[in-house]
Each structure stands twice: as structure tokens, then as C-alpha cells.
Design a protein around this motif. Structure first.
Motif, short mmCIF file in Angstrom:
data_model
loop_
_atom_site.label_atom_id
_atom_site.label_comp_id
_atom_site.label_asym_id
_atom_site.label_seq_id
_atom_site.Cartn_x
_atom_site.Cartn_y
_atom_site.Cartn_z
N ILE A 68 -12.25 -29.59 6.08
CA ILE A 68 -11.90 -30.76 5.45
C ILE A 68 -10.73 -31.48 6.56
O ILE A 68 -10.70 -30.67 7.36
CB ILE A 68 -11.04 -30.67 4.22
N GLY A 69 -10.40 -32.65 6.32
CA GLY A 69 -9.34 -33.21 7.26
C GLY A 69 -10.09 -34.55 7.96
O GLY A 69 -9.19 -35.02 8.74
N ASP B 2 -18.40 -22.74 3.51
CA ASP B 2 -17.11 -22.93 4.28
C ASP B 2 -16.73 -24.14 4.28
O ASP B 2 -17.82 -25.00 4.51
CB ASP B 2 -16.81 -22.28 5.78
N CYS B 3 -15.85 -24.73 3.82
CA CYS B 3 -15.27 -26.20 3.81
C CYS B 3 -14.58 -26.73 4.71
O CYS B 3 -13.59 -25.98 5.33
CB CYS B 3 -14.66 -26.58 2.36
N TRP C 162 -5.73 -21.66 0.94
CA TRP C 162 -5.74 -23.07 1.54
C TRP C 162 -4.49 -23.65 1.61
O TRP C 162 -3.77 -24.21 2.50
CB TRP C 162 -6.58 -24.03 0.82
N MET D 111 -12.30 -27.68 14.85
CA MET D 111 -13.40 -27.77 13.95
C MET D 111 -14.08 -26.41 13.90
O MET D 111 -13.92 -25.63 14.73
CB MET D 111 -14.54 -28.79 14.46
N HIS D 112 -14.78 -26.30 12.77
CA HIS D 112 -15.35 -25.07 12.65
C HIS D 112 -16.54 -24.74 13.42
O HIS D 112 -17.45 -25.57 13.65
CB HIS D 112 -15.93 -25.03 11.07
N LEU E 12 -6.21 -25.96 8.67
CA LEU E 12 -7.01 -26.53 7.25
C LEU E 12 -7.43 -28.18 7.46
O LEU E 12 -8.66 -28.61 7.54
CB LEU E 12 -6.27 -26.50 6.25
N LEU E 13 -6.37 -28.79 8.00
CA LEU E 13 -6.82 -30.49 7.99
C LEU E 13 -7.02 -30.87 9.38
O LEU E 13 -7.96 -31.51 9.73
CB LEU E 13 -5.39 -31.22 7.41
N LEU E 14 -6.22 -30.52 10.29
CA LEU E 14 -6.41 -30.81 11.62
C LEU E 14 -7.16 -30.11 12.42
O LEU E 14 -7.51 -29.04 12.13
CB LEU E 14 -5.13 -30.93 12.37
N PRO E 15 -7.91 -30.80 13.55
CA PRO E 15 -8.71 -29.84 14.36
C PRO E 15 -8.36 -28.61 14.82
O PRO E 15 -6.86 -28.70 14.93
CB PRO E 15 -9.30 -30.74 15.62
N GLU E 16 -9.01 -27.49 15.11
CA GLU E 16 -8.57 -26.23 15.40
C GLU E 16 -7.79 -26.34 16.71
O GLU E 16 -6.99 -25.62 16.96
CB GLU E 16 -9.68 -25.42 15.82
N LEU F 221 -7.74 -30.73 -3.50
CA LEU F 221 -7.73 -29.86 -2.57
C LEU F 221 -7.76 -28.44 -3.23
O LEU F 221 -8.42 -27.60 -2.89
CB LEU F 221 -6.69 -29.92 -1.74
N LEU G 159 -10.92 -27.54 -4.83
CA LEU G 159 -11.92 -27.58 -4.01
C LEU G 159 -12.18 -26.09 -3.68
O LEU G 159 -13.03 -25.47 -3.15
CB LEU G 159 -11.70 -28.52 -2.88
N HIS H 205 -7.70 -37.48 7.16
CA HIS H 205 -6.16 -37.07 7.04
C HIS H 205 -5.42 -38.10 7.69
O HIS H 205 -5.77 -38.47 8.78
CB HIS H 205 -5.96 -35.71 7.82
N VAL I 72 -7.94 -34.97 -1.01
CA VAL I 72 -7.80 -33.66 -0.51
C VAL I 72 -7.27 -33.56 1.14
O VAL I 72 -6.48 -32.86 1.42
CB VAL I 72 -9.57 -33.23 -0.21
N ASP I 73 -7.55 -34.86 1.71
CA ASP I 73 -7.27 -34.82 2.99
C ASP I 73 -5.88 -35.53 3.31
O ASP I 73 -5.06 -35.07 4.41
CB ASP I 73 -8.05 -35.62 4.03
N GLY J 287 -22.86 -32.68 5.32
CA GLY J 287 -21.77 -33.76 5.60
C GLY J 287 -21.22 -33.48 6.95
O GLY J 287 -21.82 -32.71 7.70
N ARG K 135 -6.76 -20.43 9.63
CA ARG K 135 -7.21 -21.38 10.52
C ARG K 135 -6.68 -22.52 10.20
O ARG K 135 -5.96 -22.56 9.00
CB ARG K 135 -8.55 -21.69 10.64
#
Lengths: 380, 421, 165, 202
Positions: free
Chosen positions: A52-53, A49-50, D135, A1-2, D157-161, A346, A349, A56, A378-379, A24, D155
Motif C-alpha cells: 500500500i502507499g 502480501d499487500c 502494520w 516496493m515489494h 509500509l507506506l513509502l517505497p522501500e 488500514l 486490511l 500516501h 489506508v494510505d 493491482g 519493512r
């Protein structure tokens, strides 16, 4: 995650001018589980920064392990507010690579239902977008009209939302008795209802202040960012796959592509409102032509197990959100080798960052609404 | 015990506590019930506007819904966030609710005993006390130690401070006619004059209405709790009964706002021909007066609800510019124009000052005085204010949104397309 | 792009707040009870379309009362989610001519409604119209394990709650 | 997967007789292809047409230059990147393939470009040509594990880092695979055999 770049310590918090706001994934107006990390100066967005996922599900991986018939219900769950459009895209892709012919009548019915789905999707967009900006009542009005469409879907497909709409090679069902009357009745009420929404919103000074000049995307920027659909058209690019690469029977019906001029939120609103009217025209024309074809087959010749020849195909349709494409690689077996979905949400976005920087938090909400994303798509 | 009775019978206590106590209890009870049923009314009206039914499950037509809501809120778990400033977090909703309830003391619900007290600086009292309510919101937002409440608190402080100025200035116009700050005095002035001040002061009424909407955080000015933007604003972290306190404060404020508007601009409990129906001073008169007042208040409250469910929400900066660039200049201009018109009317001998036991009252002479004042407000006041605003805002962005843009399509009617098919 | 000059009509309508009043009139109009669109769901049950795909059911032969299922396993194959299990056995039986024949019979049939996406593929492929997705739509259950419907449950159907208020 | 025995297996019995193939036609005489070949003699490794879509295989090193040429050339005018994705072909010599779908608004033409990559090779990023690739490249990196050189912000995009593995690779199993991310974030409890899931929070 970011991870936010600013480590939050007390000293830095007091010294920093910016505030990192986590919008969110649980937020009333991010249309699902979109997480937007905003860097704010006061309420002005200086960076975005978005993340997403959160939704998923690995649809592409699932598709590689399902037969071609099995894959179809999974497509309902991509853009779940426009399931019929997704199904159409998938079914057409397989027909294209396997060389399956579809009867003429089935094509007209497909177009009618897909355009109804476009209206339904745009109505949902209108409702949620207006609600994001604060006009809650429009939301319920739009849902009321959408309900009429869902009733048609329920009668035809047997499901309201995730319809599992079409079959490879045609349709599962012929039209039911009273289909035409029901669709025509809906087409009759739609223009006056749209007029009502426009009475509430179009000239309203608050609505104008909130949408005009917000999130301007020029035609060049839009093309560069890969934006498609109404967002692209609002920026002044007259491009619609229904005209550019006509599929089904779109080359036999007449309709206009509404195009905006400024590429702001208000233009996106106007474009979508006009698109609903154009969809209605398409439906009415198709109904006229369907009458002549009425007793007729709706399912073409389809092999028991579909094994398309080895090769690859890219096919795209104009879904309510934009260009929905499928890149399908077949290895000659009943399972696809690779199935790539080009999700319009996606890629649209991506443009959010470009649009939102410099605006306020409230505008970010309006912009997310105006792009019209569905997180299921998107995911994936 | 004797000490108690001594205090009880002390003239000050008996005047300000004992005699008022029944009214206070009744007013509190009624207003809290009304606040609860206002939620019900809001839900019902919004439902009807939205082609729905609204609450229908609890009691006939959902009439017991407020009771069920209250029970639910009372029985909910009391959550205080771990990093919150506990004491302030607890006090903040109380400040809000107390501030709004104290204002009720000077609201003239009816003649005589129906009003709790008649302070001779009633309007000032209301303006002063209601600004304390902001404090509760700011503290609550800050003490939550969370970002959305903080944003909501900041928004609400800016909003309330700027709109309070506009409201106060808008009230000056009617006060110039009434020559009193007492709320009861304002009603009596309108009774003596026979004309409600909304006719003399349409601009001020409009400003007050808009300011009242903003002051009570109602849409289209509900930024402090804009749900689609900052979740729930200042009360994001509140739940259970603390949240209910904020809610009570909010709806009480709506009632108060509407009550002030009804008093100052719509003549309070005054209605033409009321004195013919019942003798002033009798119970029937008081009852009718209270009813008339309630009807006026609810008409305004209905408008508040109606606006909320029709309009989109303003943005923060637009709200500020509406307050500072439109309402405050308009209110200031209104004061000037009103003053000028009054001076002119006195010179022309169209108004005269009457001395009553409560003080001086301004009475316009029938018919020319009244007609002159009404016509002056409409034909002189409104255009002057409008021109002034247009000049001030000629460069602002929202003023220049002159378009209703259209998607340009080739001019082809539906009939033409179908002719070809 | 130059904005068009606004006309006097537009100025006046803005001055008189006509843009806001028009919207208010629309919302006011809708308060008439005839515009109400709500269905009082638990009290008034909606009429579900004939083709609606809801709770699964294993149909019985209306004459003999035996299951129509011939244990062909097609539904299990057609299911994208693999949630149908068909357990079959081969039984010998004596037909009316006295010959001994072998017949596939159904031994057990389970259907996991928690994973079902109601796509209707199973009822499409069924050669005897045994498995059918019915108009029942109230599938909520208190315990997770009860989502797996047994053969008996599939034939009887789920017990429908009756709402009084 | 036991119940699946009746279903055709991915690479099962039918693989013995070669399945039919879509007609692949050599692409010749296309003016833009000729211009491209003249400009970059070594870039185009293969040029065919599949179902009417010109498909070009481009040398890895030159993909950015080719893309920029196709975008800026006044005859090509591929001003829109429709799609960018990657594919894993374990049996091939170069097991990774990046696929670009280009579109030209003025000419209404789609082209497909492909770049083959060996294990561990990185693909040059085309973000500098079309921002849309940002993306899409992140997604390809995330799901297939193709690295993109010169990407501004590569990085997941969809899955965790900190997810392990790239799910769209053919060797990534379909079933749940235990990894450290799940252990860390999902608070997983190992259920013993035969545990009843009541579905209630008891």
C-alpha cells in the motif's frame, strides 16, 4: 516496493509450481490503488502480501503545519466516501481537548448527517461488493439510493462528497427549509429498496455459494488482528463505539447492534444491511427530537484562534468502516504537535492475509470488498 | 476465362458455391449487423434493468452507436505486446471468429433458400466446429504472454470442454424424438409432430440453456473474462480491431446458441397456424418463417442478457462442480428416462413411425400420445433427475447451503421504539 | 455451529429455482421507463443547490459597480491551501468633507482553482461577502496556467460552454 | 511560506507566555496498576490521568512483558490493541516516544502506554502479543523511524522501500526534498526558471 521473492528466470518459471500474480494497483476490483501480491498454486492463494502507499499524501505531516481550522477539509479526503464521519471525528477531538461546548441542536443534526453518511457508505459498499462478485445491477441500484443522500448533502453542506461538514464548536449552517421532509422521504423509500436488494441477493444460490464460509474470521482472531466495525461484529463481537463510548447524542437514541455468528463474508453482508436499517431508525428518532429544538443556535462559543491547552487526547468514533480514532497532541499553539489518525481501513486490511489464504483468486476479490476499504484512508 | 466458366458451371460448384453465395452473403451481413446491434441491445437492456438510459448520444436513441464503436475500434492503434508470440497473437482472434461464423452454415434461418445448407449431420457439425472456437481463446490467452490472459484462457478451456459435454448430451434427447441429425430435419420433425420438443424435454432444454450460457462465456459463467477478478481475461492484452474480432465471435456465438436452442427445442421457424396464413413454398411463407425464427432467437437472447444483469458470478470450482456434478449426470439421466419413456410409449402404441421422403419421423398420436409424453417428462423425468442429482450431490458443499441466515435482533418493532420516543 | 434443517418449503423453492426467479422479477420490473433515473446532463442542466460551492467569484457592489473587496486578506489567511493572493496598496483620497484619508485598496487578486478544494473557508470569513463560491461547476480548462484565475476573471466568471447535442 | 506571515507561527511570539495545560492527575489506587507495579516493580515510570485516560510510561525493556501481562491478566483483560504510533520530540532527552492505546472489551476501558526511546534505540515489538501491531509498527518505523526489535517483517509500509528519511520527524521539511528515489523512479526533468507549464503533452 515489494520485490517478489522468486526471481523469474525461464528455468525457474518452468520448474515452479507457484505463480506470482500482481493484483493491482491498477485492477478493476481493488477499490483504488491497492496492490496485492498473490502467490498462487493454480488459482489457490498460498501467500499474500499487500503493498500500500500509492495514495500516501502525508496527511499527518500536513496537519502538523496547519491550524486547527485549516485541517478540517483534509479530513474529508481520508475516507472520501464517508467524509462526514471523518469530519465528525476530527471536530469532536478538537472540542474534547479545547473544552468547547456544542449546542444540543447541533449534536442532533450532526448525528442525523453522520448516520446518513453511514447509509451512503454502506450502500456504496454494497454496490461495489456485489459488483466484485458479479452482480452489476445492484451497483447501480445502490448508487441511486446513495444519490438521494448526496442530494441532501448538497443542499445542506453545499458539496456532495467532500463536504467540509462541521465546524469546531457546532455547525456552519442551520438546517434548510424542507430538510426534514427530504430526509423523511429518503427514510420512507429505504426499507423497500433494501428489501429489493435482499430479494436479489439473500437467497440467491450463487450469492450464497460465493459468500457463505468464505474468509471466516473468528472472534478471537478478529480481536487479535485489531479489526473493528462491521467486520468485527460479523465475527460475533457485540461492540460498537456508539454504545461503548457514546458521543454526541447516541446515548439518547435507541438502536440495536447487529451481530453475526460465523464471521464469513455473508455475515458481513448481513450485518451491514441491518446496520443501514438501524441507522435509519436513529435518523427518524433524531428528527423527532430535533423538531422540539428547532429554532436554536447551532454554533457554540469558539475562540477566534483555537489554541488548545498542552496535552494529549485520544478520541474515536464508529465510522462506517470501523473505529476511526484520532490521537492529538497539542503544544498550546494554533498548530497541533502530533496528529495521528487511526484508520479503520488500514487495520482491517491486515486481516486480509488471514482470511484469504487457502481460497481462490475470485474469493480474494470478494474479501477485499467485504472488508470495505477505502484507499484514501489506508494510505492517508 | 473459359476455365473459370467451366468451373463456375460445374455441377458441384454451382450446387455448393453459386447457388449458396447470395444466402451466404446475406446471412453474413445480417449476422454481423445483428452481432453489432446485439451489443447495442445489451447496453440498452442492461441500462433499462439498471434504471438508466443507455447510449443516447449517437443518433436517435443512440441507434448509430454500434457504427461509432466499429469506427472507433477500426481506427485504434494496433498494439501487440512486446513479448507476445506475434504470429499466434494475430491468428488467435481469427480462429475464434471463423469458427463461430462457419457454424452459421447449418443454422436453419428459414425454409428453402433461407438456410445456407442442410447437412445431414448438422448437429454434429455444430458441436465439432464450435469447439474449435475455444482454441482461439486459449491461443490468444497464451500468446499474450501475460498472467491474467493465461488464467482466463485456462478457465475458458476447462469451462468450455466440460460444458460442451453437457450440451452434447442434452441434445441427444430431442434427437431421439427426431431420429435425425439434420437441423432442418429437426424442425420438420417438430412440424410433423406438432409439438415443440421443449415440452417433451424440459430438462434437456434447461441443461442446454445453462450450458449455452457457459459456452458463450455469459454471466453468471463469464469466468474467462471476469472483469472484477482477472481484469478482462483472455483478451486483456488485445485492443482495437483484434479485440473487436473476439467481440464479434462472442456475440455471434450468442446468436448461434440461441438459434440452436430455438431450432431444437422451440420448433425453429414452426409456429402453429403458420401454414394457414401463407402457403408453404411462397415468399410470404419464407418471410414469416424467418421472422418467427428471429423472434424466438431474440427471446432467448433477451433471457441471456437478462440473466447476465441479474446474477452474481460463479466461482471457478463451483462452475466445474455445476458442470460435472449437476448438468452431465442430469443429461445422462435424461437420456435414459427419455429412452425408457419412448420404449414404453411404443409398447402402448401411443407413437408411430411415419416414413417421409426425408426419412423416418416419430409421431405421437393425438391426444394420448402427446399428453403421455409431456406428462411423463414432467412427472417422471424431472423427479427422477432431481432425486439422482440430490443423491449424487448430497455431500457437496453448495448443495448443503440450506440456510438463509438472519441477523438475530431482539424482537422489537419499529412502532415500539417510536412509542417510547 | 449446526446448520438448521431445511424445511420442505426451502427444498421446493430451491428445486423450482424460486430464489433465482425472484431476483429476475425484480430486475424485470425495473425495465419500465418510469424507473429511469438518468439525468441527460449536458442537455438538461442539473439544478444545483443554493449552498453549492463551485467556481469562485468576486462580487461587485450592485449600486456602484465597484468591487466589494476591501483587501483585508482574511480569505488568504483562511485558505488552507494558500491559493489566494491578495495584493493591496494604500491610496490617499479626499473624502466628501475635503479631508485627505488613507484607504486600503485592492490591486490584484488571484485564485488558483487547480489547488482549490472548495472547502468554503474563504467565503465564511469574508466580512463583506466579496468572495463567494458560486453554483458554477464546470471548471475544466484546456491549459494548466489558466487555472489561476485573475481578478478580472473572478469578477466576470468563467465563460460557460453551451451544449447543443 | 512568505504569505504565511499573518498566521500564527508554530513557535513564535505566543511562546513567551506559557500556554495553559490540561490537568494532569496522578493515577493512584487503580487495582490493575497496583497489580502491575507488584508484578513489575521497575516497569512503570510514571502513571497519570489525562482527560480521564490513564497514561502510563513504561520502561523500554519491559514493554512486551507488561503488554502480555495486561492482555492475559484476568482483571486487566486488555485484549485489543487499538492504536500504536510514534512521535518525535526533538527537544526531549529521549527524542522518540511510542504510544500504545489499549482497550479491554470486557471492561470497556482504554489505557495509554508510552515508551520513551533515545536516539538510535529500538523498541521491543509487541507483535507477539497482538498481531494488530504488525502494520502499525511498520507504519511507525516508516514515518517516524523508530526501529522495532523482534518484528517479523519490518519493512516500510507506506513509502517505497528505498525512500530516504522519515517524514514525520520534526526535522523533515514540509517542502519537496530531492532524493534518490525520486531521481530513479519519477523520471524528473529539471525545468528552467520561467518555463511555462502548458499542461499539454506537446
Amino acid at each position: 516496493m515489494h520485490k517478489p521473492e522468486i526471481a523469474i528466470t525461464r528455468e525457474r518459471l518452468l520448474a515452479a509450481r507457484e505463480m506470482v500474480l500482481n493484483m493491482g494497483p491498477q485492477h478493476p476490483s481493488t477499490h483504488g490503488v491497492l496492490r496485492v501480491i498473490l502467490k498462487l498454486d493454480g488459482e489457490t492463494v498460498i501467500d499474500l502480501d499487500c503493498d500500500i502507499g500509492y495514495l500516501h499524501r502525508g496527511v499527518e505531516k500536513i496537519c502538523e503545519n496547519r491550524t486547527y481550522v485549516h485541517i478540517e477539509p483534509y479530513f474529508d479526503r481520508l475516507d472520501y466516501v464517508a467524509a462526514v464521519s471523518n469530519d465528525l471525528c476530527y471536530v469532536e477531538t478538537v472540542e474534547k481537548i479545547a473544552g468547547i461546548e456544542v449546542p444540543e441542536k447541533a449534536k442532533y443534526i450532526r448525528v442525523i448527517l453522520t448516520e446518513l453518511q453511514r447509509i451512503a457508505s454502506h450502500l456504496l459498499w454494497l454496490g461495489t461488493h456485489a459488483m466484485d462478485i458479479g452482480a452489476v445491477t445492484i451497483f447501480l441500484y445502490a448508487f441511486r439510493e446513495r444519490e438521494e443522500i448526496l442530494k441532501i448533502f448538497e443542499n445542506y453542506f453545499g458539496a456532495r462528497l467532500t463536504a467540509n461538514a462541521f465546524r469546531i464548536g457546532g455547525l456552519q449552517y442551520d438546517i434548510y427549509d424542507g430538510f426534514e421532509e427530504q430526509v423523511r422521504a429518503f427514510c420512507r423509500i429505504l426499507p423497500e429498496r433494501l428489501k429489493e436488494y435482499e430479494t436479489i441477493l439473500n437467497e440467491n444460490r450463487i450469492w450464497l455459494q460465493r459468500t457463505v464460509g468464505i474468509g471466516i474470521l473468528t472472534a478471537e482472531e478478529a480481536k487479535d488482528l485489531g479489526v473493528t466495525g462491521p467486520v468485527l461484529r460479523a465475527s460475533g463481537v457485540k461492540w460498537d463505539i456508539r454504545k461503548a463510548f457514546p458521543y454526541e447524542v447516541y446515548d439518547q437514541v435507541e438502536f440495536e447492534i447487529p451481530v453475526g455468528e460465523n464471521g464469513d463474508t455473508y455475515d458481513r453482508y448481513l450485518v451491514r444491511m441491518e446496520e443501514m436499517r438501524q441507522s435509519r431508525l436513529i435518523i427518524l428518532q433524531c428528527l423527532d427530537k430535533l423538531k422540539k429544538l428547532h429554532p436554536g443556535p447551532v454554533l457554540g462559543k469558539v475562540p477566534k484562534v483555537i489554541r488548545p491547552p498542552v496535552g494529549e487526547v485520544y478520541h474515536s468514533i464508529e465510522s462506517p468502516k470501523g473505529e476511526l480514532g484520532i490521537y492529538l497532541v497539542s503544544n498550546g499553539t494554533a498548530f497541533p504537535e502530533r496528529l495521528r489518525i487511526r484508520p479503520p481501513s488500514l487495520i482491517n486490511l491486515q486481516a486480509l492475509k488471514k482470511m484469504a489464504i487457502g481460497h481462490l483468486v475470485a474469493d480474494v476479490v470478494a474479501l477485499i470488498g467485504s472488508i470495505d476499504i477505502v484507499l484514501g484512508e489506508v494510505d492517508r | 476465362m473459359e476455365l473459370f466458366w467451366t468451373i463456375w458451371n460445374h455441377p458441384i460448384v454451382s450446387e455448393y458455391v453459386v447457388r449458396r453465395l447470395p444466402t451466404i452473403v446475406i446471412v453474413l451481413f445480417v449476422i454481423l449487423t445483428v452481432a453489432a446491434y446485439l451489443v447495442y441491445a445489451e447496453r440498452k437492456v442492461s441500462a433499462f434493468i439498471q434504471a438508466r438510459l443507455g447510449p443516447m448520444r449517437v443518433g436517435p436513441y443512440g441507434l448509430l452507436q454500434p457504427l461509432a464503436d466499429a469506427l472507433k475500434l477500426l481506427s485504434k492503434e494496433d498494439i501487440i505486446p512486446a513479448r507476445a508470440e506475434r504470429s499466434i497473437f494475430v491468428i488467435a482472434p481469427m480462429i475464434s471468429v471463423v469458427a463461430s461464423l462457419v457454424v452459421l452454415a447449418v443454422i436453419p434461418f428459414g425454409p428453402g433458400r433461407a438456410t445456407i445448407t442442410d447437412v445431414n449431420i448438422g448437429v454434429l457439425f455444430i458441436l465439432a466446429v464450435s469447439s474449435v472456437g475455444v482454441l482461439g481463446i486459449i491461443l490468444g490467452g497464451w500468446a499474450s504472454n501475460s498472467k491474467y490472459p493465461l488464467l482466463g484462457a485456462l478457465r475458458s478451456s476447462a469451462q468450455m470442454v466440460s460444458y460442451e459435454v453437457a450440451i452434447a448430451l442434452a441434445l441427444v434427447g430431442p434427437l431421439m424424438f427426431a431420429k435425425t441429425l439434420s437441423m432442418v430435419g429437426l424442425i420438420e420433425a417438430q412440424m410433423t409432430d406438432g409439438v415443440w420438443y421443449v415440452l417433451y424435454q424440459p430438462v434437456a432444454f434447461l441443461i442446454f440453456l445453462v450450458g449455452g450460457l457457459a459456452e458463450t462465456n455469459r454471466a453468471p459463467f463469464d469466468l474467462p473474462e471476469a472483469e472484477s477478478e482477472i481484469v478482462a481475461g483472455y483478451h486483456t492484452e488485445y485492443s482495437g480491431f483484434r479485440w473487436a474480432l473476439y467481440f464479434v465471435a462472442e456475440y455471434t456465438n450468442i446468436v448461434i446458441s440461441a438459434a440452436i436452442a430455438a431450432t431444437v427445442f422451440l420448433g425453429g421457424w414452426h409456429f402453429p397456424g403458420l401454414t394457414r396464413l401463407a402457403e408453404p413454398g411462397t415468399g410470404l411463407y419464407a418471410l414469416l418463417a424467418v421472422l418467427i425464427f428471429a423472434v424466438k432467437v431474440f427471446a432467448i437472447v433477451y433471457c441471456f442478457i437478462w440473466f447476465r444483469w441479474t446474477f452474481p458470478r460463479y466461482r471457478y470450482d463451483q462452475l466445474m462442480s455445476l458442470g460435472w456434478k449437476w448438468l452431465i449426470p442430469a443429461a445422462l439421466a435424461n437420456i435414459l428416462v427419455t429412452g425408457a419413456v419412448l420404449v414404453l410409449a411404443q409398447h402402448l402404441g401411443l407413437v408411430e413411425t411415419v416414413r417421409t421422403e426425408a426419412g423416418e419421423r416419430l409421431v405421437s398420436l393425438w391426444p394420448w400420445g402427446k399428453l403421455f409424453l409431456i406428462a411423463a417428462s414432467l412427472l417422471i423425468g424431472v423427479p427422477i433427475v432431481w432425486i439422482l442429482l440430490a443423491v449424487i450431490n448430497r455431500r457437496s458443499a453448495d448443495f448443503n447451503l440450506r440456510v438463509q441466515r438472519q441477523i438475530r435482533l431482539p424482537e422489537r418493532g419499529e412502532e415500539e421504539i417510536f412509542a417510547e420516543v | 455451529m449446526a446448520e438448521p434443517r431445511r424445511t420442505w418449503k426451502q427444498v421446493l423453492s430451491r428445486f423450482l429455482l424460486l430464489d433465482l426467479i425472484k431476483g429476475l422479477l425484480v430486475t424485470f420490473k425495473y425495465q419500465a421507463p418510469k424507473h429511469c433515473y438518468t439525468e441527460q446532463y449536458p442537455l438538461v442542466r442539473p439544478k444545483v443547490a443554493e449552498r453549492f460551492r463551485g467556481a469562485p467569484r468576486l462580487n461587485l457592489d450592485p449600486e456602484t459597480g465597484e468591487s466589494l473587496c476591501i483587501a483585508c486578506n482574511l480569505c488568504a489567511i483562511a485558505c488552507p491551501e494558500d491559493l489566494i493572493t491578495v495584493v493591496e496598496a494604500v491610496r490617499e483620497y479626499v473624502d466628501h468633507e475635503g479631508k485627505t484619508k488613507k484607504k486600503r485598496v485592492l490591486v490584484d487578486y488571484t485564485y488558483d482553482t487547480s489547488r482549490c478544494m472548495f472547502c468554503g473557508h474563504c467565503q465564511d470569513v469574508c466580512p463583506t461577502y466579496a468572495i463567494e463560491l458560486t453554483q458554477e461547476f464546470e471548471l475544466a480548462i484546456y491549459r494548466r496556467k489558466d487555472f489561476v484565475w485573475s481578478w478580472e476573471m473572478l469578477e466576470k466568471g468563467i465563460e460557460q460552454p453551451i451544449y447543443t447535442r | 511560506m512568505e504569505e504565511k506571515k499573518d498566521k500564527p507561527t508554530p513557535k513564535g511570539a505566543s511562546a513567551t507566555k506559557a500556554p495553559p495545560t490540561l490537568p494532569i492527575v496522578e493515577l493512584t489506587g487503580d487495582p490493575i496498576l497496583n497489580r502491575l507495579r507488584a508484578r513489575f516493580p521497575t516497569a512503570v515510570l510514571e502513571a497519570v490521568t489525562v482527560l480521564g485516560m490513564p497514561t502510563l510510561t513504561i520502561a523500554r525493556e519491559q514493554i512486551v512483558d507488561v503488554c502480555r501481562f495486561l492482555r492475559d491478566d484476568e482483571e486487566a483483560q486488555f485484549d485489543f490493541l487499538t492504536d500504536l504510533t510514534a512521535r518525535h520530540i526533538p527537544e526531549a532527552e529521549k527524542p522518540f516516544q511510542v504510544i500504545y492505546h489499549l482497550y479491554s472489551f470486557p471492561r470497556n476501558v482504554r489505557w495509554r502506554l508510552k515508551v520513551n526511546l533515545a536516539e538510535g534505540e529500538a523498541c521491543p515489538s509487541v507483535v507477539s502479543v497482538w498481531s494488530a501491531a504488525n502494520w502499525m509498527e511498520r507504519e511507525a518505523y516508516d514515518l517516524v523511524g523508530v526501529r522495532f526489535e523482534g518484528h517479523p517483517d519490518l519493512r516500510r509500509l507506506l513509502l517505497p522501500e528505498d525512500w530516504e528519511g522519515h517524514p514525520l520527524r520534526k526535522d523533515y521539511p514540509l517542502e519537496f526534498r530531492y532524493n534518490r528515489w525520486c531521481e530513479k523512479h519519477l523520471n524528473m526533468i529539471a525545468f528552467r526558471e520561467g518555463t511555462e507549464y502548458s499542461g499539454r503533452f506537446e
